[in-house]
Design a protein around this motif. Structure first.
Motif, PDB file in Angstrom:
ATOM      1  N   THR A   1       0.834  -1.200   0.000  1.00  0.00           N
ATOM      2  CA  THR A   1       0.000   0.000   0.000  1.00  0.00           C
ATOM      3  C   THR A   1       0.870   1.253   0.000  1.00  0.00           C
ATOM      4  O   THR A   1       1.969   1.265   0.558  1.00  0.00           O
ATOM      5  CB  THR A   1      -0.897   0.001   1.254  1.00  0.00           C
TER       6      THR A   1
ATOM      7  N   TYR B   1       0.635   5.794   0.123  1.00  0.00           N
ATOM      8  CA  TYR B   1      -0.170   6.945   0.526  1.00  0.00           C
ATOM      9  C   TYR B   1       0.306   8.191  -0.194  1.00  0.00           C
ATOM     10  O   TYR B   1       1.499   8.496  -0.206  1.00  0.00           O
ATOM     11  CB  TYR B   1      -0.105   7.129   2.049  1.00  0.00           C
TER      12      TYR B   1
ATOM     13  N   GLU C   1      -9.865   8.684  -7.934  1.00  0.00           N
ATOM     14  CA  GLU C   1     -10.667   7.511  -7.565  1.00  0.00           C
ATOM     15  C   GLU C   1     -10.721   6.507  -8.721  1.00  0.00           C
ATOM     16  O   GLU C   1     -10.624   5.303  -8.496  1.00  0.00           O
ATOM     17  CB  GLU C   1     -12.072   7.944  -7.142  1.00  0.00           C
TER      18      GLU C   1
ATOM     19  N   THR D   1      -8.283   5.866  -2.774  1.00  0.00           N
ATOM     20  CA  THR D   1      -9.333   5.983  -1.769  1.00  0.00           C
ATOM     21  C   THR D   1      -8.972   7.141  -0.848  1.00  0.00           C
ATOM     22  O   THR D   1      -7.910   7.124  -0.212  1.00  0.00           O
ATOM     23  CB  THR D   1      -9.451   4.685  -0.936  1.00  0.00           C
TER      24      THR D   1
ATOM     25  N   LEU E   1      -8.749   9.053   2.344  1.00  0.00           N
ATOM     26  CA  LEU E   1      -8.806   8.697   3.756  1.00  0.00           C
ATOM     27  C   LEU E   1      -9.037   9.904   4.645  1.00  0.00           C
ATOM     28  O   LEU E   1      -9.670   9.793   5.695  1.00  0.00           O
ATOM     29  CB  LEU E   1      -7.515   7.987   4.179  1.00  0.00           C
ATOM     30  N   ALA E   2      -8.490  11.043   4.256  1.00  0.00           N
ATOM     31  CA  ALA E   2      -8.637  12.259   5.056  1.00  0.00           C
ATOM     32  C   ALA E   2      -8.438  13.463   4.158  1.00  0.00           C
ATOM     33  O   ALA E   2      -7.638  13.421   3.223  1.00  0.00           O
ATOM     34  CB  ALA E   2      -7.607  12.289   6.191  1.00  0.00           C
ATOM     35  N   ARG E   3      -9.197  14.527   4.448  1.00  0.00           N
ATOM     36  CA  ARG E   3      -8.965  15.776   3.730  1.00  0.00           C
ATOM     37  C   ARG E   3      -9.593  16.903   4.529  1.00  0.00           C
ATOM     38  O   ARG E   3     -10.643  16.753   5.139  1.00  0.00           O
ATOM     39  CB  ARG E   3      -9.456  15.673   2.299  1.00  0.00           C
TER      40      ARG E   3
ATOM     41  N   THR F   1      -4.525  16.407   2.385  1.00  0.00           N
ATOM     42  CA  THR F   1      -5.287  15.304   1.819  1.00  0.00           C
ATOM     43  C   THR F   1      -4.431  14.046   1.891  1.00  0.00           C
ATOM     44  O   THR F   1      -3.238  14.087   1.587  1.00  0.00           O
ATOM     45  CB  THR F   1      -5.655  15.589   0.343  1.00  0.00           C
TER      46      THR F   1
ATOM     47  N   ILE G   1      -4.545  10.062   0.482  1.00  0.00           N
ATOM     48  CA  ILE G   1      -5.215   9.127  -0.424  1.00  0.00           C
ATOM     49  C   ILE G   1      -4.433   7.815  -0.413  1.00  0.00           C
ATOM     50  O   ILE G   1      -3.208   7.815  -0.538  1.00  0.00           O
ATOM     51  CB  ILE G   1      -5.263   9.677  -1.868  1.00  0.00           C
ATOM     52  N   GLU G   2      -5.138   6.712  -0.281  1.00  0.00           N
ATOM     53  CA  GLU G   2      -4.509   5.393  -0.272  1.00  0.00           C
ATOM     54  C   GLU G   2      -4.581   4.774  -1.666  1.00  0.00           C
ATOM     55  O   GLU G   2      -5.620   4.837  -2.332  1.00  0.00           O
ATOM     56  CB  GLU G   2      -5.226   4.495   0.725  1.00  0.00           C
TER      57      GLU G   2
END
Length: 95
Positions: free
Chosen positions: A2, A4, A30, A35, A37-39, A55, A57-58
């Motif tokens: 994974t 980030y 997307e 995905t 995860l936080a923003r 921001t 994103i995974e």
């Protein structure tokens, strides 16, 4: 492994350009497998932390995150941003 994608907005120069970018970037990332995860703004900062929009994103891998950045959809979003923000973007492998 994974990965980030972490983007910190150091300065927003033009809110309209950032909005145009966001409208295109979210769906493009997307579609590329990201995905969100936080923003938003941090609820708390410590040490040298600055209250800047961030921001996270995974992605499935570093390669997937790089491919997302280089995709035609995201490049269109970057063209819309056109200097509307000063950002620090990093892609980190998960542990």
């Amino acid at each position: 492994m994974t990965a980030y994608w972490i983007a910190v907005y150091r300065e927003i120069v033009d809110e309209a350009k950032v909005a145009a970018y966001a409208k295109l970037a979210g769906p493009a990332l997307e579609r590329a497998g990201g995905t969100f995860l936080a923003r938003g703004l941090p609820e708390q900062t410590y040490e040298a932390g600055e209250p800047k929009r961030t921001t996270v994103i995974e992605f499935d891998s570093v390669e997937a995150a790089r491919n997302a950045h280089d995709s035609p959809g995201y490049q269109e979003a970057l063209a819309a941003l056109d200097g509307g923000a000063v950002r620090d973007i990093r892609i980190l492998p998960g542990v």
